[in-house]
Design a protein around this motif. Structure first.
Motif, PDB file in Angstrom:
ATOM      1  N   GLN A 243       0.826  -1.196   0.000  1.00 18.41           N
ATOM      2  CA  GLN A 243       0.000   0.000   0.000  1.00 18.41           C
ATOM      3  C   GLN A 243       0.863   1.249   0.000  1.00 18.41           C
ATOM      4  O   GLN A 243       2.017   1.229   0.448  1.00 18.41           O
ATOM      5  CB  GLN A 243      -0.931   0.030   1.215  1.00 18.41           C
ATOM      6  CG  GLN A 243      -0.245  -0.108   2.542  1.00 18.41           C
ATOM      7  CD  GLN A 243      -1.201  -0.130   3.711  1.00 18.41           C
ATOM      8  OE1 GLN A 243      -0.983   0.531   4.722  1.00 18.41           O
ATOM      9  NE2 GLN A 243      -2.269  -0.899   3.594  1.00 18.41           N
ATOM     10  N   LEU A 269      -3.553   3.619   0.574  1.00 18.19           N
ATOM     11  CA  LEU A 269      -4.021   3.331  -0.786  1.00 18.19           C
ATOM     12  C   LEU A 269      -3.368   2.035  -1.249  1.00 18.19           C
ATOM     13  O   LEU A 269      -2.157   1.975  -1.445  1.00 18.19           O
ATOM     14  CB  LEU A 269      -3.665   4.482  -1.737  1.00 18.19           C
ATOM     15  CG  LEU A 269      -4.279   5.846  -1.431  1.00 18.19           C
ATOM     16  CD1 LEU A 269      -3.809   6.877  -2.450  1.00 18.19           C
ATOM     17  CD2 LEU A 269      -5.792   5.770  -1.424  1.00 18.19           C
ATOM     18  N   LYS A 270      -4.177   0.976  -1.402  1.00 19.01           N
ATOM     19  CA  LYS A 270      -3.641  -0.314  -1.797  1.00 19.01           C
ATOM     20  C   LYS A 270      -3.221  -0.303  -3.265  1.00 19.01           C
ATOM     21  O   LYS A 270      -3.826   0.375  -4.098  1.00 19.01           O
ATOM     22  CB  LYS A 270      -4.688  -1.408  -1.566  1.00 19.01           C
ATOM     23  CG  LYS A 270      -5.030  -1.636  -0.106  1.00 19.01           C
ATOM     24  CD  LYS A 270      -6.051  -2.742   0.043  1.00 19.01           C
ATOM     25  CE  LYS A 270      -5.486  -4.069  -0.417  1.00 19.01           C
ATOM     26  NZ  LYS A 270      -6.425  -5.189  -0.193  1.00 19.01           N
ATOM     27  N   GLN A 273      -6.246  -1.849  -5.500  1.00 16.35           N
ATOM     28  CA  GLN A 273      -7.413  -1.245  -4.871  1.00 16.35           C
ATOM     29  C   GLN A 273      -8.717  -1.900  -5.326  1.00 16.35           C
ATOM     30  O   GLN A 273      -9.702  -1.899  -4.585  1.00 16.35           O
ATOM     31  CB  GLN A 273      -7.449   0.263  -5.211  1.00 16.35           C
ATOM     32  CG  GLN A 273      -8.434   1.083  -4.423  1.00 16.35           C
ATOM     33  CD  GLN A 273      -7.888   1.540  -3.084  1.00 16.35           C
ATOM     34  OE1 GLN A 273      -6.756   1.252  -2.750  1.00 16.35           O
ATOM     35  NE2 GLN A 273      -8.688   2.242  -2.312  1.00 16.35           N
ATOM     36  N   VAL A 334     -11.759   1.418  -9.615  1.00 14.64           N
ATOM     37  CA  VAL A 334     -11.097   2.325  -8.669  1.00 14.64           C
ATOM     38  C   VAL A 334     -11.704   3.723  -8.766  1.00 14.64           C
ATOM     39  O   VAL A 334     -11.896   4.404  -7.749  1.00 14.64           O
ATOM     40  CB  VAL A 334      -9.574   2.363  -8.941  1.00 14.64           C
ATOM     41  CG1 VAL A 334      -8.921   3.504  -8.164  1.00 14.64           C
ATOM     42  CG2 VAL A 334      -8.941   1.042  -8.553  1.00 14.64           C
ATOM     43  N   PHE A 338     -13.409   4.975  -5.161  1.00 16.40           N
ATOM     44  CA  PHE A 338     -12.633   5.927  -4.366  1.00 16.40           C
ATOM     45  C   PHE A 338     -12.808   7.313  -4.962  1.00 16.40           C
ATOM     46  O   PHE A 338     -12.457   7.546  -6.122  1.00 16.40           O
ATOM     47  CB  PHE A 338     -11.146   5.539  -4.351  1.00 16.40           C
ATOM     48  CG  PHE A 338     -10.302   6.388  -3.446  1.00 16.40           C
ATOM     49  CD1 PHE A 338     -10.138   6.042  -2.114  1.00 16.40           C
ATOM     50  CD2 PHE A 338      -9.677   7.529  -3.916  1.00 16.40           C
ATOM     51  CE1 PHE A 338      -9.363   6.827  -1.272  1.00 16.40           C
ATOM     52  CE2 PHE A 338      -8.899   8.314  -3.087  1.00 16.40           C
ATOM     53  CZ  PHE A 338      -8.743   7.965  -1.763  1.00 16.40           C
ATOM     54  N   LEU A 367      -4.269  13.284  -4.644  1.00 19.73           N
ATOM     55  CA  LEU A 367      -4.751  11.931  -4.381  1.00 19.73           C
ATOM     56  C   LEU A 367      -5.083  11.195  -5.676  1.00 19.73           C
ATOM     57  O   LEU A 367      -4.788  10.008  -5.832  1.00 19.73           O
ATOM     58  CB  LEU A 367      -5.985  11.971  -3.471  1.00 19.73           C
ATOM     59  CG  LEU A 367      -5.753  12.390  -2.021  1.00 19.73           C
ATOM     60  CD1 LEU A 367      -7.089  12.507  -1.289  1.00 19.73           C
ATOM     61  CD2 LEU A 367      -4.864  11.387  -1.312  1.00 19.73           C
ATOM     62  N   LEU A 371      -3.238   7.851  -6.975  1.00 18.96           N
ATOM     63  CA  LEU A 371      -4.077   6.680  -7.212  1.00 18.96           C
ATOM     64  C   LEU A 371      -3.882   6.134  -8.626  1.00 18.96           C
ATOM     65  O   LEU A 371      -3.808   4.912  -8.838  1.00 18.96           O
ATOM     66  CB  LEU A 371      -5.540   7.048  -6.974  1.00 18.96           C
ATOM     67  CG  LEU A 371      -6.520   5.887  -6.804  1.00 18.96           C
ATOM     68  CD1 LEU A 371      -6.159   5.064  -5.588  1.00 18.96           C
ATOM     69  CD2 LEU A 371      -7.939   6.404  -6.671  1.00 18.96           C
ATOM     70  N   THR A 375      -2.348   2.442  -9.506  1.00 17.98           N
ATOM     71  CA  THR A 375      -3.298   1.530 -10.158  1.00 17.98           C
ATOM     72  C   THR A 375      -2.676   0.846 -11.361  1.00 17.98           C
ATOM     73  O   THR A 375      -3.053  -0.284 -11.701  1.00 17.98           O
ATOM     74  CB  THR A 375      -4.572   2.292 -10.575  1.00 17.98           C
ATOM     75  OG1 THR A 375      -5.164   2.900  -9.421  1.00 17.98           O
ATOM     76  CG2 THR A 375      -5.603   1.350 -11.177  1.00 17.98           C
TER      77      THR A 375
END
Length: 437
Positions: A243, A269-270, A273, A334, A338, A367, A371, A375
């Motif tokens: 993460q 944040l994985k 996700q 995603v 999110f 963010l 992300l 991803t």
């Protein structure tokens, strides 16, 4: 780790939860072997033997039902109607303002959404049960079996309605069993039942690879598959635990004579996700063209092209399309699950900020940027893991339901990690060391 298991069983209330969960799992597997009224059990077994290793379009759903689909049992539909209903509700929350408002209401709103999911699950079970009965009666369920038209000897309306009602009731019972595990067991009920369904097919699939092997009576292929599975489990555990932690600082606030805030935390944040959802979406979408050809019975040029490129699963066009669809759905899921703007607004409301980033719109943009960056490796990882059955199809002459392939290994490892964490948290509440030291 064995000490942690021993401590879990020595704790009275935790032992009751574990034994209760095991009892529900046994009951669930028992229901997967009870045939639906109106089905010729002997003919189904004969067709299963003839179709061994070539389950075709129904392989994915059969895997999620623990092999109950092709056996036409009361649990034939398995957990798939609930999974489909949950995904549909998650997508509708983004589209329908009423559902979005319910989600923001907290526990009460989530209970309402759960109730809607149950209703939709029953409706989908009726629809899928009707399709499964029609498929079995037409002989399409086992197209290569000589007894395919005798699976359901009596084709009266009463028999058909009875079979649909039994399958729908079986799905409702599975849903209830999952909620029992969540409330009275170790939690995460639906995922555990999905875990049981997939794991039930592992021994048979592994032994089939051994029987098909040619080196040292198949033991070399068997050992290679086991080593491949262990390597994949290690890779999936590593990526699922990975993460990106976004640091968040909360400013101090003076209320009266007391100061509040001033703490530091982070937003996890994985890397993956989206979980296993993109693989399920891509697999389901790729089944549609082959289903159209199978039910239409057309011999036209387009039907032959689809049959040669999208049925066997080892064609380069199929592999490329499958991989690209997984990457696309990873970004898509995603994006809807999110919301950077919502997270940034909540942080600003409670006085939080990311060091070096201004609150509000710059935080949302940051963010979103992070992300998108994480991803990419997550989606590529999902695509590569999902292609493992195709590699196995070429190397080991296995079927597309390779035991350590794509969807199955992701669900097995993901549910296993989540269950271990839940047991570990309950152990740590009693001042014991957990599984993950």
């Amino acid at each position: 780790m064995l000490t942690a298991f021993a401590r879990a069983f020595k704790t009275p209330d935790l032992r009751k939860k574990l034994l209760f969960t095991l009892a529900i799992m046994v009951l669930f597997r028992l229901g997967a072997h009870i045939p639906v009224p109106g089905v010729s059990f002997e003919n189904v077994n004969q067709c299963m033997k003839e179709a061994e290793g070539s389950q075709g379009l129904f392989g994915l759903v059969n895997m999620f039902s623990g092999g109950a689909l092709l056996q036409l049992t009361i649990f034939a539909l398995g957990i798939m109607p609930y999974i489909t209903a949950s995904i549909i509700l998650q997508l509708l929350v983004v589209v329908i303002p009423r559902l979005e408002a319910l989600k923001k209401e907290g526990q009460a709103g989530q209970a309402k959404i759960t109730q809607y999911t149950r209703y939709l699950t029953v409706a989908l079970a009726v629809l899928q049960g009707t399709g499964l009965v029609a498929t079995a009666r037409s002989g399409t369920l086992f197209p290569q079996c000589q007894l395919r038209d005798e699976i359901i000897p009596n084709d009266s309306v009463f028999t058909t309605v009875t079979m649909i009602i039994c399958m729908t009731a079986g799905t409702a019972l599975i849903m209830w069993l999952g909620e029992l595990i969540t409330d009275r067991g170790i939690g995460n009920g639906m995922s555990i039942l999905m875990f049981v369904s997939i794991a039930a097919g592992f021994p048979g699939a592994l032994w089939a690879i051994k029987k098909q092997g040619k080196l040292a009576d198949g033991w070399i292929e068997f050992g290679a598959v086991i080593l491949c599975g262990l390597a994949m489990v290690a890779l999936v555990v590593f990526v699922e635990q990975a993460q990106r932690r976004i640091p968040v600082q909360y400013a101090k606030r003076m209320i009266g004579r007391r100061s509040y805030g001033g703490t530091s935390t982070y937003i996890p944040l994985k890397v993956n996700q989206a979980g296993v959802i993109p693989v399920i979406f891509a697999s389901s979408l790729l089944y549609i063209p082959a289903l159209i050809v199978q039910f239409s019975g057309s011999k036209a040029g387009w039907a032959n092209w689809i049959s040669s490129h999208f049925v066997t699963g080892d064609h380069p066009i199929y592999i490329a399309t499958y991989f690209l669809l997984i990457v696309f759905f990873a970004f898509f899921y995603v994006a809807i699950s999110f919301n950077p703007e919502e997270v940034a607004d909540n942080m600003k409301k409670y006085g939080g900020f990311i060091p070096g980033i201004r609150a509000g719109r710059p935080t949302a943009e940051y963010l979103s940027y992070v992300l998108n960056r994480i991803t990419w490796p997550g989606s590529l990882y999902l695509g590569l893991i999902a292609l493992v059955p195709t590699v196995a199809l070429v190397l080991f002459n296995a079927n597309q339901n390779f035991p350590f392939g794509g969807t199955s290994i992701l669900i097995i490892v993901g549910v296993g990690l989540e269950t271990v964490k839940q047991i570990e948290s309950q152990l740590q509440q009693r001042h014991y060391e957990g599984f993950l030291r």
